[in-house]
Write a protein that holds these residues in place. Structure first.
Motif, short mmCIF file in Angstrom:
data_model
loop_
_atom_site.label_atom_id
_atom_site.label_comp_id
_atom_site.label_asym_id
_atom_site.label_seq_id
_atom_site.Cartn_x
_atom_site.Cartn_y
_atom_site.Cartn_z
N HIS A 1 0.83 -1.21 0.00
CA HIS A 1 0.00 0.00 0.00
C HIS A 1 0.86 1.26 0.00
N GLU A 2 2.16 1.12 0.25
CA GLU A 2 3.05 2.27 0.32
C GLU A 2 3.59 2.62 -1.06
N PRO A 3 3.41 3.87 -1.51
CA PRO A 3 3.91 4.26 -2.83
C PRO A 3 5.41 4.00 -3.02
N GLY A 4 6.20 4.14 -1.96
CA GLY A 4 7.63 3.88 -2.07
C GLY A 4 7.94 2.41 -2.36
N ALA A 5 7.14 1.52 -1.81
CA ALA A 5 7.30 0.09 -2.08
C ALA A 5 6.91 -0.22 -3.53
N VAL A 6 5.85 0.41 -4.00
CA VAL A 6 5.41 0.22 -5.38
C VAL A 6 6.48 0.73 -6.33
N ARG A 7 7.04 1.89 -6.03
CA ARG A 7 8.11 2.46 -6.85
C ARG A 7 9.33 1.54 -6.89
N ALA A 8 9.70 0.98 -5.74
CA ALA A 8 10.85 0.08 -5.68
C ALA A 8 10.61 -1.19 -6.51
N LEU A 9 9.39 -1.73 -6.47
CA LEU A 9 9.07 -2.91 -7.28
C LEU A 9 9.07 -2.57 -8.77
N LEU A 10 8.54 -1.41 -9.12
CA LEU A 10 8.56 -0.97 -10.52
C LEU A 10 10.00 -0.82 -11.01
N ASP A 11 10.85 -0.18 -10.21
CA ASP A 11 12.26 -0.02 -10.58
C ASP A 11 12.94 -1.38 -10.77
N ALA A 12 12.64 -2.34 -9.88
CA ALA A 12 13.24 -3.68 -9.99
C ALA A 12 12.77 -4.36 -11.26
#
Length: 134
Positions: A86-97
């Motif tokens: 639910h955290e945008p930072g976690a979503v961003r990190a997964l997208l970057d990966a």
């Protein structure tokens, strides 16, 4: 007033806009019922690329929320890396990966990725560390 959990959220990174949603689902396996979390990122504007579906399914040594005591959106390895989807930072990190591993946002069809293959790199990036694979 709380945010509607069904409404897509907006993420802007690398000059691109993505809309993202998180859904909890259930499946049936040989060992019974299993939970999974599916994070979907859709490049914007609509029609400029196919969606990326990052799926976290239950398995040995892994947890996927199915109710108390874990929070909604928490996924991780028992005693290891974890993220709150639910955290945008976690979503961003997964997208970057996913981008680092070759996902092309301009691709036309939907792409489904096993989220466990991205989790450790995303969690390390989120914590300010380095990718455990190098």
């Amino acid at each position: 007033m709380p945010r509607n959990p069904r409404k897509p959220r907006r993420l802007v990174t690398g000059g691109r806009v993505y809309m993202w949603t998180l859904r909890h689902g259930h499946g049936v396996t040989d060992s019974g019922r299993s939970c999974r979390e599916t994070l979907t990122l859709s490049p914007q504007p609509s029609g400029t690329g196919g969606p990326l579906r990052i799926v976290f399914g239950e398995g040995p040594g892994r947890y996927v929320p199915g109710g108390a005591p874990l929070g909604s959106g928490d996924v991780g390895y028992v005693g290891g890396a974890s993220l709150n989807l639910h955290e945008p930072g976690a979503v961003r990190a997964l997208l970057d990966a996913a981008l680092d591993r070759g996902w092309q946002p301009e691709g036309r069809g939907p792409v489904e990725v096993d989220g466990w293959s991205l989790l450790e790199a995303a969690a390390a990036a989120r914590a300010g560390g380095v990718d455990p694979e190098g």
